[in-house]
Design a protein around this motif. Structure first.
Motif, PDB file in Angstrom:
ATOM      1  N   GLU A  78       0.816  -1.211   0.000  1.00 45.74           N
ATOM      2  CA  GLU A  78       0.000   0.000   0.000  1.00 45.74           C
ATOM      3  C   GLU A  78       0.849   1.261   0.000  1.00 45.74           C
ATOM      4  OE1 GLU A  78      -3.304   0.326   2.537  1.00 45.74           O
ATOM      5  OE2 GLU A  78      -4.009  -1.709   2.201  1.00 45.74           O
ATOM      6  N   TRP A  79       2.200   1.068   0.097  1.00 43.64           N
ATOM      7  CA  TRP A  79       3.073   2.251   0.220  1.00 43.64           C
ATOM      8  C   TRP A  79       3.987   2.415  -0.983  1.00 43.64           C
ATOM      9  CZ3 TRP A  79       2.630  -1.796   3.642  1.00 43.64           C
ATOM     10  CH2 TRP A  79       1.801  -1.574   4.740  1.00 43.64           C
ATOM     11  N   THR A  80       3.847   1.490  -1.955  1.00 40.93           N
ATOM     12  CA  THR A  80       4.708   1.570  -3.142  1.00 40.93           C
ATOM     13  C   THR A  80       3.862   1.449  -4.388  1.00 40.93           C
ATOM     14  OG1 THR A  80       5.033  -0.817  -3.023  1.00 40.93           O
ATOM     15  CG2 THR A  80       6.747   0.574  -2.034  1.00 40.93           C
ATOM     16  N   ASP A  81       4.448   1.863  -5.523  1.00 38.79           N
ATOM     17  CA  ASP A  81       3.776   1.701  -6.807  1.00 38.79           C
ATOM     18  C   ASP A  81       4.234   0.390  -7.436  1.00 38.79           C
ATOM     19  OD1 ASP A  81       2.542   4.195  -6.573  1.00 38.79           O
ATOM     20  OD2 ASP A  81       4.370   5.206  -7.270  1.00 38.79           O
ATOM     21  N   ARG A 142      16.201   7.083   3.756  1.00 38.97           N
ATOM     22  CA  ARG A 142      15.266   7.958   3.045  1.00 38.97           C
ATOM     23  C   ARG A 142      14.140   7.178   2.333  1.00 38.97           C
ATOM     24  NH1 ARG A 142      18.746  12.886   0.336  1.00 38.97           N
ATOM     25  NH2 ARG A 142      19.725  13.575   2.290  1.00 38.97           N
ATOM     26  N   GLN A 171      12.232   1.159   8.386  1.00 41.82           N
ATOM     27  CA  GLN A 171      13.304   1.799   9.193  1.00 41.82           C
ATOM     28  C   GLN A 171      13.443   1.042  10.525  1.00 41.82           C
ATOM     29  OE1 GLN A 171      11.659   5.751   9.159  1.00 41.82           O
ATOM     30  NE2 GLN A 171      12.802   6.346   7.327  1.00 41.82           N
TER      31      GLN A 171
ATOM     32  N   SER B  41     -11.570  -0.452   6.892  1.00 39.11           N
ATOM     33  CA  SER B  41     -10.364  -1.092   7.413  1.00 39.11           C
ATOM     34  C   SER B  41      -9.118  -0.778   6.596  1.00 39.11           C
ATOM     35  CB  SER B  41     -10.593  -2.611   7.460  1.00 39.11           C
ATOM     36  OG  SER B  41     -10.839  -3.085   6.163  1.00 39.11           O
ATOM     37  N   GLU B  43      -5.743   1.129   5.369  1.00 40.58           N
ATOM     38  CA  GLU B  43      -4.634   1.664   6.157  1.00 40.58           C
ATOM     39  C   GLU B  43      -4.967   3.062   6.692  1.00 40.58           C
ATOM     40  OE1 GLU B  43      -2.065   0.526   7.314  1.00 40.58           O
ATOM     41  OE2 GLU B  43      -0.635   2.121   7.636  1.00 40.58           O
ATOM     42  N   TRP B  47      -2.094   8.355  10.898  1.00 41.30           N
ATOM     43  CA  TRP B  47      -0.776   8.121  11.510  1.00 41.30           C
ATOM     44  C   TRP B  47       0.335   8.689  10.625  1.00 41.30           C
ATOM     45  CZ3 TRP B  47       1.805   6.739  15.745  1.00 41.30           C
ATOM     46  CH2 TRP B  47       3.112   6.288  15.614  1.00 41.30           C
ATOM     47  N   GLN B  51       2.753  11.686  11.663  1.00 45.19           N
ATOM     48  CA  GLN B  51       4.172  11.351  11.778  1.00 45.19           C
ATOM     49  C   GLN B  51       5.040  12.347  11.018  1.00 45.19           C
ATOM     50  OE1 GLN B  51       6.160   8.930  13.549  1.00 45.19           O
ATOM     51  NE2 GLN B  51       4.263   9.262  14.664  1.00 45.19           N
ATOM     52  N   GLU B  55       7.891  14.327  12.724  1.00 40.96           N
ATOM     53  CA  GLU B  55       9.287  14.215  12.279  1.00 40.96           C
ATOM     54  C   GLU B  55       9.865  15.593  11.969  1.00 40.96           C
ATOM     55  OE1 GLU B  55      11.196  11.794  12.648  1.00 40.96           O
ATOM     56  OE2 GLU B  55       9.608  10.380  13.209  1.00 40.96           O
ATOM     57  N   ILE B  84      15.014  10.724   7.983  1.00 36.52           N
ATOM     58  CA  ILE B  84      13.693  10.205   8.371  1.00 36.52           C
ATOM     59  C   ILE B  84      12.594  11.147   7.866  1.00 36.52           C
ATOM     60  CG2 ILE B  84      12.186   9.721  10.335  1.00 36.52           C
ATOM     61  CD1 ILE B  84      14.697   8.803  11.871  1.00 36.52           C
ATOM     62  N   SER B  87      12.156  10.617   4.268  1.00 43.65           N
ATOM     63  CA  SER B  87      11.384   9.402   3.932  1.00 43.65           C
ATOM     64  C   SER B  87       9.886   9.626   4.155  1.00 43.65           C
ATOM     65  CB  SER B  87      11.874   8.220   4.770  1.00 43.65           C
ATOM     66  OG  SER B  87      11.454   8.364   6.114  1.00 43.65           O
ATOM     67  N   ARG B  88       9.546  10.390   5.205  1.00 48.62           N
ATOM     68  CA  ARG B  88       8.131  10.653   5.480  1.00 48.62           C
ATOM     69  C   ARG B  88       7.509  11.521   4.391  1.00 48.62           C
ATOM     70  NH1 ARG B  88       5.594   7.145   8.603  1.00 48.62           N
ATOM     71  NH2 ARG B  88       7.083   6.386  10.127  1.00 48.62           N
ATOM     72  N   GLN B  91       6.862   9.717   1.188  1.00 48.16           N
ATOM     73  CA  GLN B  91       5.750   8.759   1.179  1.00 48.16           C
ATOM     74  C   GLN B  91       4.532   9.323   0.446  1.00 48.16           C
ATOM     75  OE1 GLN B  91       4.682   7.348   5.075  1.00 48.16           O
ATOM     76  NE2 GLN B  91       2.787   6.461   4.280  1.00 48.16           N
ATOM     77  N   GLY B  93       2.388  10.455  -2.291  1.00 48.16           N
ATOM     78  CA  GLY B  93       2.413  10.220  -3.731  1.00 48.16           C
ATOM     79  C   GLY B  93       2.868   8.829  -4.101  1.00 48.16           C
ATOM     80  N   GLN B  94       3.306   8.043  -3.106  1.00 49.54           N
ATOM     81  CA  GLN B  94       3.743   6.679  -3.420  1.00 49.54           C
ATOM     82  C   GLN B  94       2.701   5.673  -2.923  1.00 49.54           C
ATOM     83  OE1 GLN B  94       7.589   5.776  -1.848  1.00 49.54           O
ATOM     84  NE2 GLN B  94       8.675   7.041  -3.340  1.00 49.54           N
ATOM     85  N   GLY B  95       2.331   4.774  -3.814  1.00 53.94           N
ATOM     86  CA  GLY B  95       1.368   3.731  -3.432  1.00 53.94           C
ATOM     87  C   GLY B  95      -0.006   4.315  -3.132  1.00 53.94           C
ATOM     88  N   GLU B  96      -0.906   3.428  -2.679  1.00 58.87           N
ATOM     89  CA  GLU B  96      -2.280   3.835  -2.418  1.00 58.87           C
ATOM     90  C   GLU B  96      -2.346   4.813  -1.236  1.00 58.87           C
ATOM     91  OE1 GLU B  96      -4.970   0.584  -1.842  1.00 58.87           O
ATOM     92  OE2 GLU B  96      -6.609   1.932  -1.284  1.00 58.87           O
ATOM     93  N   VAL B  97      -1.519   4.523  -0.209  1.00 60.54           N
ATOM     94  CA  VAL B  97      -1.500   5.389   0.972  1.00 60.54           C
ATOM     95  C   VAL B  97      -1.034   6.790   0.586  1.00 60.54           C
ATOM     96  CG1 VAL B  97      -0.362   5.799   3.177  1.00 60.54           C
ATOM     97  CG2 VAL B  97      -1.213   3.525   2.617  1.00 60.54           C
TER      98      VAL B  97
END
Lengths: 178, 556
Positions: A78-81, A142, A171, B41, B43, B47, B51, B55, B84, B87-88, B91, B93-97
């Motif tokens: 769910e966090w990657t393409d 990152r 991480q 249900s 994700e 959070w 986060q 961060e 960190i 990385s946050r 996140q 724009g990446q994936g469904e989340v």
């Protein structure tokens, strides 16, 4: 080969580095002359067991982790393409070095102190890996590295249940067995 | 107006449709439930949003610590916190989340601004590592300006997600309501159907009971009527016999020709009535007394002859041309031949008297399991009447209105044939021809009927010789009874009147084969000729040849 879990390397596990490398790390950061050897010496993961207080925590460097048999998992998240290919040692291979005292869960803690409890049954039932790279590229801080717990989500339909999402901790910094 | 029967028939279909509809409704509601559950249900991105805010705060805090002199530890912490935070921010724009998070930031574009600041100050980290506090201050200012925007983003995400979950809960409640309502409707509908079917069952039970009582009453009435009919038939026969006896006595006295004609007519009518009364008693007994057919082995030839004898008088009287073809005449079948002949006689009488046939061709044959007689009528005096023909095969629908003496014969024929387990069928071919087929089940016997041989010999010595020596064989029966039609007449030839004598024999027994025993003058007058001494085998061969030659066809 992608699309399924594949054991890509199988070499005998080497001895763990049991000593702290913090001084070396600080020196390396301050000097800005970080060599690849120094990177290999950096501790990525600390494994401890609350049920065996007499034993000291085990520290894992990248070299230690890559010395274990590696597995590849191609799966959507769910966090990657797309469906990236993750690679790393099996979680059960790692935790087995500190297990054996009736533990039931592993408390996984990230570098930002986020933590989640993962039933150790997950590691026995599924080929969960501690991913060190994605699509052949080493995971850095990152991009959710250097360690990301990855479940074979596409290979087991039940792992697509949202309850498992919280266990995909990235991480990863520490594993505490309880 | 819809009748109760239509409701009863349509109810199962209606129930099926209704329950199918409710099932579809329930399935749709269940699917909606499942989708709502999936939606709820997903994700939790709250959070992730908070986060990012945290961060950023941690990173600016590490910069602040660095500026206040906690150098060693801060120097190690700053790049770590920077990564960190990176990385946050990455996140989004990446994936469904990431896609869901980015939707909340579509208007404010806080995260893209954060990404730009991160890239802008990535090189500044080098200065920090060298202990540049001023650079740290610049970085802290640059990042701190985004803190409140990130907080607002977190609030938007929190409220948006609350609204989304609220919507999912609403949909779930809605689908639960639909499921409950459809289940309740199905339950109510099922209860109604059960009650209705129960009432129907109760009603049908009452009807069945009433019908049973009516049937028993009708049966008792029918039995009483039959007993009365049987009694009356018996009672009528007694005076009728007295009438016939008196007529016979009158016939023996001297009468004028017209008087004798009248007496004869009265006698025929009386005898016909006696026969009808006898048949009436017989048919009544078949229906009420549980009689079984009197089955015996009989040759097809004898059955055909019996039918022919009964019908021949009427055929002559009515001027009807009739021929009978008998196939396998010597084959024996197990049948109640008397009743079969009785039924056929009524059929033939009806065909002649009511259907008006003037030319009959009959064929009787056996096939595995059945004895058949087909009666073709090639011409009738007038156009065929369907009811008159159909009455042979089935009881007329308006029998009570059309009851008449003419219906008696077909009725007896139908009842008798039905009693024998057979059936009568009729077919019409054009306006003046057709056929009637009578078929009854039989078991055919494999052996052939014994050959009935009549001896016409002058010498007692020859007779004795034939009887005791020559034709003593199990398959041959000698019979001199004038009432029994012989299969073969063995004639001792000789004398001037040989031809005349053979002609008279043929007239008396037209179906018999006439075999000459001795040197015949007119060999053509005989069916076979045996010269000199003969054996039983020679006799049978001669007879077989003659039968084949004749084809066993006879004319009435």
């Amino acid at each position: 080969m992608v699309g399924e879990q594949v054991e890509v390397r199988s070499v005998p596990a080497r001895s763990m580095r049991g000593t702290t490398r913090s001084l070396a790390l600080a020196a390396a950061v301050l000097s800005s002359a970080l060599t690849s050897a120094a990177i290999a010496e950096e501790v990525l993961l600390t494994l401890s067991n609350e049920n065996a207080r007499e034993s000291s925590p085990i520290e894992w460097t990248r070299e230690d982790l890559t010395a274990l048999p590696q597995r590849r998992i191609q799966t959507a998240t769910e966090w990657t393409d797309g469906r990236p290919v993750f690679e790393g040692p099996l979680a059960r291979d790692v935790v087995s070095r500190a297990a054996g005292h009736g533990e039931r869960v592993a408390n996984a803690v990230a570098v930002n102190d986020y933590s989640v409890e993962i039933p150790l049954k997950d590691f026995e039932r599924y080929d969960v890996i501690l991913a060190l790279s994605v699509d052949g590229r080493e995971l850095s801080l990152r991009d959710k590295g250097p360690i990301w717990i990855v479940y074979p989500r596409d290979q087991h339909e039940e792992l697509q249940d949202p309850v498992f999402n919280s266990r995909w901790i990235w991480q990863l910094d520490r594993l505490v067995l309880r | 107006m819809i009748s109760r029967r239509h409701i009863t028939r349509g109810l199962p279909i209606l129930a099926l449709l209704a329950l199918t509809g409710l099932a579809i409704l329930g399935f749709a509601a269940l699917k909606k439930d499942s989708q709502a559950l999936d939606q709820a249900s997903k994700e939790n991105i709250v959070w992730a949003a908070t986060q990012l805010e945290n961060e950023l705060l941690r990173f600016t805090n590490s910069l602040s610590v660095f500026q206040h002199g906690h150098t060693d530890r801060a120097i190690a912490e700053i790049p770590r916190r920077f990564d960190i935070l990176w990385s946050r921010a990455a996140q989004f724009g990446q994936g469904e989340v990431g896609a869901r998070l980015a939707r909340y930031d579509r208007s404010a574009q806080v995260v893209p601004r954060l990404n730009a600041v991160l890239r802008e100050h990535e090189s500044t980290l080098e200065q920090l590592l060298r202990g540049d506090h001023e650079a740290a201050h610049v970085m802290e200012v640059a990042f701190s300006t985004l803190q409140s925007d990130l907080h607002e983003l977190s609030v938007r995400v929190v409220r948006g997600e609350e609204a989304r979950l609220g919507g999912a809960r609403d949909r779930q409640r809605e689908s639960v309501t639909i499921t409950t309502l459809s289940s309740a409707a199905a339950l109510v509908f099922g209860v109604i159907i059960v009650f209705y079917l129960y009432s129907q069952v109760f009603r049908f039970e009452r009807l069945a009971g009433a019908h049973l009582k009516l049937a028993q009453k009708a049966q008792r009435a029918d039995e009483a009527k039959t007993r009365f009919l049987t009694m009356m038939s018996h009672e009528l026969r007694t005076p009728m016999n007295g009438v016939l006896g008196t007529l016979d006595l009158i016939a023996q006295s001297e009468l004028t020709r017209p008087q004798r004609r009248l007496v004869d007519q009265a006698g025929r009518s009386g005898r016909q009535m006696i026969r009808m009364l006898g048949d009436l008693i017989d048919v009544t007994a078949l229906k009420t007394d549980g009689l079984r057919p009197e089955v015996r082995a009989a040759s097809i030839a004898n059955i055909a002859q019996s039918i022919d004898e009964q019908f021949s008088h009427m055929a002559r009287r009515e001027g009807v041309r009739a021929t009978t073809k008998v196939e396998d005449p010597r084959l024996r079948v197990e049948i109640d031949a008397q009743r079969f002949s009785q039924a056929l006689n009524y059929v033939l009488e009806h065909i002649v008297s009511r259907v008006g046939a003037t030319d009959l061709q009959m064929r009787i044959w056996a096939e595995p399991g059945a004895l058949n007689m087909r009666i073709w009528f090639l011409d009738t005096r007038s156009d065929l009447s369907d009811p008159e023909l159909d009455v042979l095969a089935k009881e007329p629908e308006h029998a009570l209105n059309d009851i008449a003496s003419d219906a008696f014969g077909p009725s007896v024929a139908r009842d008798v044939i039905a009693f024998l387990g057979g059936e009568i069928s009729v077919a019409k071919h054009g306006s003046r021809s057709g056929h009637v087929l009578v078929s009854v089940p039989v078991s055919a016997l494999s052996d052939l009927a014994p050959l009935t041989v009549r001896l016409e010999v002058r010498s007692d010595t020859v007779r004795a010789l034939c009887e005791t020596v020559v034709i003593r064989a199990p398959e041959v029966v000698l019979c001199d009874d004038d009432k029994v039609a012989p299969d073969v007449i063995l004639v001792e030839v000789g004398g001037d009147e040989e031809t005349t004598y053979v002609a008279s024999l043929r007239q008396t027994w037209p179906s018999a084969l006439i075999v000459a025993f001795g040197a015949a003058r007119e060999r053509a007058a005989f069916d076979a000729v045996i010269d000199g001494l003969f054996t039983p085998a020679e006799l049978r061969n001669a007879i077989s040849a003659a039968m084949s030659l004749r084809g066993f066809e006879e004319s009435a």
